[in-house]
Design a protein around this motif. Structure first.
Motif, PDB file in Angstrom:
ATOM      1  N   VAL B 355       0.840  -1.203   0.000  1.00 18.28           N
ATOM      2  CA  VAL B 355       0.000   0.000   0.000  1.00 18.28           C
ATOM      3  C   VAL B 355       0.872   1.250   0.000  1.00 18.28           C
ATOM      4  O   VAL B 355       1.838   1.339   0.753  1.00 18.28           O
ATOM      5  N   THR B 356       0.555   2.199  -0.867  1.00 18.48           N
ATOM      6  CA  THR B 356       1.246   3.479  -0.878  1.00 18.48           C
ATOM      7  C   THR B 356       0.205   4.585  -0.787  1.00 18.48           C
ATOM      8  O   THR B 356      -0.730   4.617  -1.589  1.00 18.48           O
ATOM      9  N   GLN B 357       0.358   5.463   0.194  1.00 13.17           N
ATOM     10  CA  GLN B 357      -0.563   6.598   0.288  1.00 13.17           C
ATOM     11  C   GLN B 357      -0.117   7.681  -0.689  1.00 13.17           C
ATOM     12  O   GLN B 357       1.071   7.868  -0.875  1.00 13.17           O
ATOM     13  N   GLY B 358      -1.077   8.372  -1.288  1.00 13.98           N
ATOM     14  CA  GLY B 358      -0.687   9.436  -2.195  1.00 13.98           C
ATOM     15  C   GLY B 358      -1.849   9.921  -3.038  1.00 13.98           C
ATOM     16  O   GLY B 358      -2.989   9.944  -2.578  1.00 13.98           O
ATOM     17  N   TYR B 359      -1.551  10.308  -4.273  1.00 14.75           N
ATOM     18  CA  TYR B 359      -2.556  10.913  -5.138  1.00 14.75           C
ATOM     19  C   TYR B 359      -2.489  10.311  -6.533  1.00 14.75           C
ATOM     20  O   TYR B 359      -1.404  10.095  -7.072  1.00 14.75           O
ATOM     21  N   LEU B 360      -3.656  10.081  -7.086  1.00 11.85           N
ATOM     22  CA  LEU B 360      -3.748   9.625  -8.467  1.00 11.85           C
ATOM     23  C   LEU B 360      -3.972  10.844  -9.350  1.00 11.85           C
ATOM     24  O   LEU B 360      -4.913  11.609  -9.150  1.00 11.85           O
ATOM     25  N   MET B 361      -3.094  11.028 -10.321  1.00 12.69           N
ATOM     26  CA  MET B 361      -3.234  12.166 -11.241  1.00 12.69           C
ATOM     27  C   MET B 361      -3.909  11.650 -12.502  1.00 12.69           C
ATOM     28  O   MET B 361      -3.447  10.682 -13.111  1.00 12.69           O
ATOM     29  N   LYS B 362      -4.996  12.296 -12.897  1.00 15.33           N
ATOM     30  CA  LYS B 362      -5.675  11.821 -14.095  1.00 15.33           C
ATOM     31  C   LYS B 362      -6.343  12.977 -14.840  1.00 15.33           C
ATOM     32  O   LYS B 362      -6.290  14.118 -14.420  1.00 15.33           O
ATOM     33  N   GLU B 363      -6.982  12.619 -15.953  1.00 15.67           N
ATOM     34  CA  GLU B 363      -7.680  13.567 -16.827  1.00 15.67           C
ATOM     35  C   GLU B 363      -6.757  14.665 -17.347  1.00 15.67           C
ATOM     36  O   GLU B 363      -7.012  15.856 -17.194  1.00 15.67           O
ATOM     37  N   PHE B 364      -5.676  14.238 -17.953  1.00 13.58           N
ATOM     38  CA  PHE B 364      -4.799  15.208 -18.609  1.00 13.58           C
ATOM     39  C   PHE B 364      -5.403  15.612 -19.944  1.00 13.58           C
ATOM     40  O   PHE B 364      -6.027  14.794 -20.632  1.00 13.58           O
ATOM     41  N   ASN B 365      -5.237  16.879 -20.305  1.00 14.75           N
ATOM     42  CA  ASN B 365      -5.843  17.371 -21.539  1.00 14.75           C
ATOM     43  C   ASN B 365      -5.171  16.809 -22.773  1.00 14.75           C
ATOM     44  O   ASN B 365      -5.816  16.379 -23.709  1.00 14.75           O
ATOM     45  N   THR B 366      -3.837  16.819 -22.747  1.00 15.14           N
ATOM     46  CA  THR B 366      -3.116  16.389 -23.938  1.00 15.14           C
ATOM     47  C   THR B 366      -2.101  15.316 -23.582  1.00 15.14           C
ATOM     48  O   THR B 366      -1.716  15.171 -22.426  1.00 15.14           O
ATOM     49  N   LEU B 380      11.578  13.828  -9.913  1.00 11.96           N
ATOM     50  CA  LEU B 380      11.557  14.190  -8.493  1.00 11.96           C
ATOM     51  C   LEU B 380      11.639  12.958  -7.603  1.00 11.96           C
ATOM     52  O   LEU B 380      11.920  13.060  -6.419  1.00 11.96           O
ATOM     53  N   GLY B 381      11.375  11.790  -8.195  1.00 10.31           N
ATOM     54  CA  GLY B 381      11.387  10.564  -7.408  1.00 10.31           C
ATOM     55  C   GLY B 381      10.102  10.347  -6.632  1.00 10.31           C
ATOM     56  O   GLY B 381      10.091   9.639  -5.638  1.00 10.31           O
ATOM     57  N   VAL B 382       8.997  10.982  -7.052  1.00  6.88           N
ATOM     58  CA  VAL B 382       7.729  10.772  -6.341  1.00  6.88           C
ATOM     59  C   VAL B 382       6.800   9.843  -7.120  1.00  6.88           C
ATOM     60  O   VAL B 382       5.738   9.476  -6.617  1.00  6.88           O
ATOM     61  N   LEU B 383       7.192   9.466  -8.333  1.00  7.41           N
ATOM     62  CA  LEU B 383       6.325   8.624  -9.164  1.00  7.41           C
ATOM     63  C   LEU B 383       6.335   7.196  -8.630  1.00  7.41           C
ATOM     64  O   LEU B 383       7.386   6.606  -8.436  1.00  7.41           O
ATOM     65  N   VAL B 384       5.146   6.657  -8.358  1.00  2.93           N
ATOM     66  CA  VAL B 384       5.062   5.295  -7.825  1.00  2.93           C
ATOM     67  C   VAL B 384       4.647   4.324  -8.927  1.00  2.93           C
ATOM     68  O   VAL B 384       5.150   3.218  -9.029  1.00  2.93           O
ATOM     69  N   PHE B 394       0.513   7.743 -10.458  1.00  8.45           N
ATOM     70  CA  PHE B 394       0.302   7.859  -9.017  1.00  8.45           C
ATOM     71  C   PHE B 394       1.576   8.415  -8.381  1.00  8.45           C
ATOM     72  O   PHE B 394       2.674   7.953  -8.671  1.00  8.45           O
ATOM     73  N   VAL B 395       1.411   9.448  -7.528  1.00  5.71           N
ATOM     74  CA  VAL B 395       2.572  10.033  -6.846  1.00  5.71           C
ATOM     75  C   VAL B 395       2.364   9.946  -5.333  1.00  5.71           C
ATOM     76  O   VAL B 395       1.230   9.940  -4.863  1.00  5.71           O
ATOM     77  N   ASP B 396       3.452   9.858  -4.594  1.00  2.13           N
ATOM     78  CA  ASP B 396       3.285   9.798  -3.137  1.00  2.13           C
ATOM     79  C   ASP B 396       3.427  11.173  -2.486  1.00  2.13           C
ATOM     80  O   ASP B 396       3.199  11.311  -1.295  1.00  2.13           O
ATOM     81  N   ARG B 397       3.817  12.190  -3.268  1.00  2.54           N
ATOM     82  CA  ARG B 397       3.811  13.551  -2.732  1.00  2.54           C
ATOM     83  C   ARG B 397       3.215  14.467  -3.786  1.00  2.54           C
ATOM     84  O   ARG B 397       3.488  14.308  -4.961  1.00  2.54           O
ATOM     85  N   ILE B 398       2.415  15.435  -3.347  1.00  2.71           N
ATOM     86  CA  ILE B 398       1.684  16.226  -4.331  1.00  2.71           C
ATOM     87  C   ILE B 398       2.194  17.662  -4.445  1.00  2.71           C
ATOM     88  O   ILE B 398       2.081  18.284  -5.487  1.00  2.71           O
ATOM     89  N   GLU B 399       2.847  18.197  -3.370  1.00  2.00           N
ATOM     90  CA  GLU B 399       3.109  19.639  -3.309  1.00  2.00           C
ATOM     91  C   GLU B 399       3.849  20.152  -4.550  1.00  2.00           C
ATOM     92  O   GLU B 399       3.423  21.104  -5.200  1.00  2.00           O
ATOM     93  N   GLN B 400       4.961  19.463  -4.871  1.00  2.00           N
ATOM     94  CA  GLN B 400       5.754  19.941  -5.994  1.00  2.00           C
ATOM     95  C   GLN B 400       5.005  19.802  -7.312  1.00  2.00           C
ATOM     96  O   GLN B 400       5.199  20.589  -8.225  1.00  2.00           O
TER      97      GLN B 400
END
Lengths: 73, 412
Positions: B355-366, B380-384, B394-400
């Motif tokens: 299990v990895t906590q984080g954020y799923l990035m989706k719905e990119f325009n292009t 950045l090394g946040v890509l899981v 999916f990334v485990d850190r979102i700020e950057q």
């Protein structure tokens, strides 16, 4: 517009995933946000612990693993 | 940059770095910006540059030149004290206080009673452990929590910091103390000289209250509650540096190793310290105790019991490795590989999911937006995890990532 969905990425093999989906279906789809591919699921952040313990319950029933394997030598 | 009157052009900065070190440079700049040390500026001609925050720049100058009245490095008492204590005494004191604390956490859980240990712990300290969710009490019994286990297995300096962070978090809300004053006191403490005494005269009321609890923890020492001087112990000095950490107790050899693990999972620990025995018994089945030795076995049950409590196999292995007996250190790796593998397999037995906590990035325009953002996350090394077909990752850190996307969107 790009969306960022908070959650927990759960990586497991296909058989475990099937069990997780089964648990989800039996509980009003309260756990899983999205199925990503054969080995990945997006799960609600605060539901991970509960999902895990339910999985353990299920595995115990299915596998019936012997609990006492303590031998001294 | 400290003495530069104008801003520093980022083009000049780029010239200092090899192209392949770009990733490291971006990371470092991001950290400095987050810490509010650097400001990133864009002027009218779209030239980017960096400047230091004014207050940081002023304080650092003062510290380097010894000017100003900030008293960053403590104040020595005006007349020399006749009853000085030496470094060995301070080490002893710090170790005793800290071991008592750890033993209180572990010993209660595994049911070991240790004579004088774990009994003379102050109520303030117990309160602090509870606030930090490191121990919990139910039905009048105190047991350790999952976070508490992680705490016990850490290195001493990490433990000190974790506990102090708990204290800082609660100081403002529960005790009405100023966080800033405590923090500046802690940093000052870290820069003091071991074995020297310092005057309490310059401390504020908040800092005096803090000093009391630090004395309980063994981070500072005061001959008596009303004494006008205090000594920092080795725990305090190691707050800001790793070099001078406190040697562990209970064994004579300087490397600190006392555990022997055999290929048949048998464990022999040359120790008399109840604390170490208690920690060991968290994940081994101890069977025999001799005056200077305990022996036992790592079994499937004992490991799984530990895992159920929230200790990971990696933590067990690194604890065993860190405390391996000098005799074990002759081979590489220190532990028998079969045992390492077995401990990992036992954990995997229970943990079939990762299990990895984080954020799923989706719905990119292009397509290009997806590719660039994912590539940035990777650098950045946040890509899981990523799926190019669905254009999600999916990334485990979102700020950057948000900063990046904002900048990118502004550019278009």
């Amino acid at each position: 517009m790009v969306k960022a969905v908070p959650g927990a990425l759960v990586k497991c093999d296909a058989s475990i995933k099937a069990m997780l989906i089964n648990i989800d279906n039996e509980n009003r789809n309260d756990f899983i946000i999205e199925e990503l591919d054969e080995e990945h699921l997006l799960v609600k952040k605060d539901k991970v612990a509960e999902l895990k313990s339910r999985l353990h319950e299920m595995m115990k029933q299915v596998l019936r693993e012997p609990d006492t394997d303590e031998s001294d030598n | 940059m400290l003495y530069m009157p104008g801003p520093f052009m980022s083009a000049h900065l780029d010239a200092w770095f090899k192209p392949e070190a770009r990733r490291e440079k971006d990371k470092a700049l991001f950290v400095l910006e987050q810490l509010h040390i650097l400001i990133h500026k864009v002027d009218a001609n779209r030239q980017t540059s960096y400047v230091l925050y004014e207050s940081f720049r002023r304080s650092l100058r003062q510290a380097l030149e010894g000017s100003g009245t900030a008293r960053s490095f403590g104040i020595r008492p005006s007349q020399p004290n006749s009853k000085r204590v030496d470094i060995a005494f301070l080490d002893d004191y710090a170790r005793k206080q800290w071991d008592t604390l750890l033993f209180y956490m572990v010993g209660n859980t595994v049911g070991l009673k240790g004579g004088d240990m774990g009994s003379d712990i102050s109520d303030d300290t117990i309160g602090l452990l509870k606030l930090g969710n490191l121990v919990q009490s139910s039905y009048g019994r105190t047991t350790i929590t999952q976070a508490g286990f992680n705490f016990v297995l850490q290195a001493t300096s990490a433990q000190v910091w974790s506990l102090l962070i708990v204290y800082l978090k609660h100081a403002e809300s529960h005790l009405g103390l100023s966080e800033t004053e405590i923090l500046s006191f802690l940093f000052m403490l870290g820069f003091l000289e071991l074995g020297e005494d310092y005057s309490t005269a310059a401390l504020t009321r908040t800092q005096l209250t803090t000093l009391d609890i630090l004395c309980d923890l063994g981070i500072a020492y005061r001959p008596s509650k009303s004494s006008t001087s205090f000594y920092p112990t080795r725990l305090a000095v190691s707050l800001v540096s790793d070099s001078a950490s406190l040697p562990a107790s209970g064994h004579s050899n300087p490397t600190g190793g006392y555990i022997i693990v055999e290929t048949n999972h048998r464990v022999y620990a040359y120790t008399t310290s109840l604390l170490q025995i208690a920690v060991l018994s968290l994940f081994t089945r101890l069977t025999t105790r001799f005056p200077n030795l305990v022996s036992g076995k790592i079994t499937r049950q004992s490991v799984q019991k530990a895992i159920k409590l929230g200790i990971s196999s990696q933590q067990i292995i690194s604890y065993l490795t860190a405390h391996a007996h000098p005799q074990m250190r002759k081979t590489q790796p220190f532990l028998p590989p079969t045992v390492i593998d077995q401990i990992r397999l036992w954990e995997f037995d229970r943990e079939r999911v990762e299990v990895t906590q984080g954020y799923l990035m989706k719905e990119f325009n292009t397509e290009s937006e997806y590719r660039d953002t994912a590539a940035y996350a990777e650098s950045l090394g946040v890509l899981v995890w990523r799926n190019d077909m669905k254009k999600v990752f999916f990334v485990d850190r979102i700020e950057q990532m948000t900063t990046y996307l904002e900048r990118r969107n502004r550019g278009h």
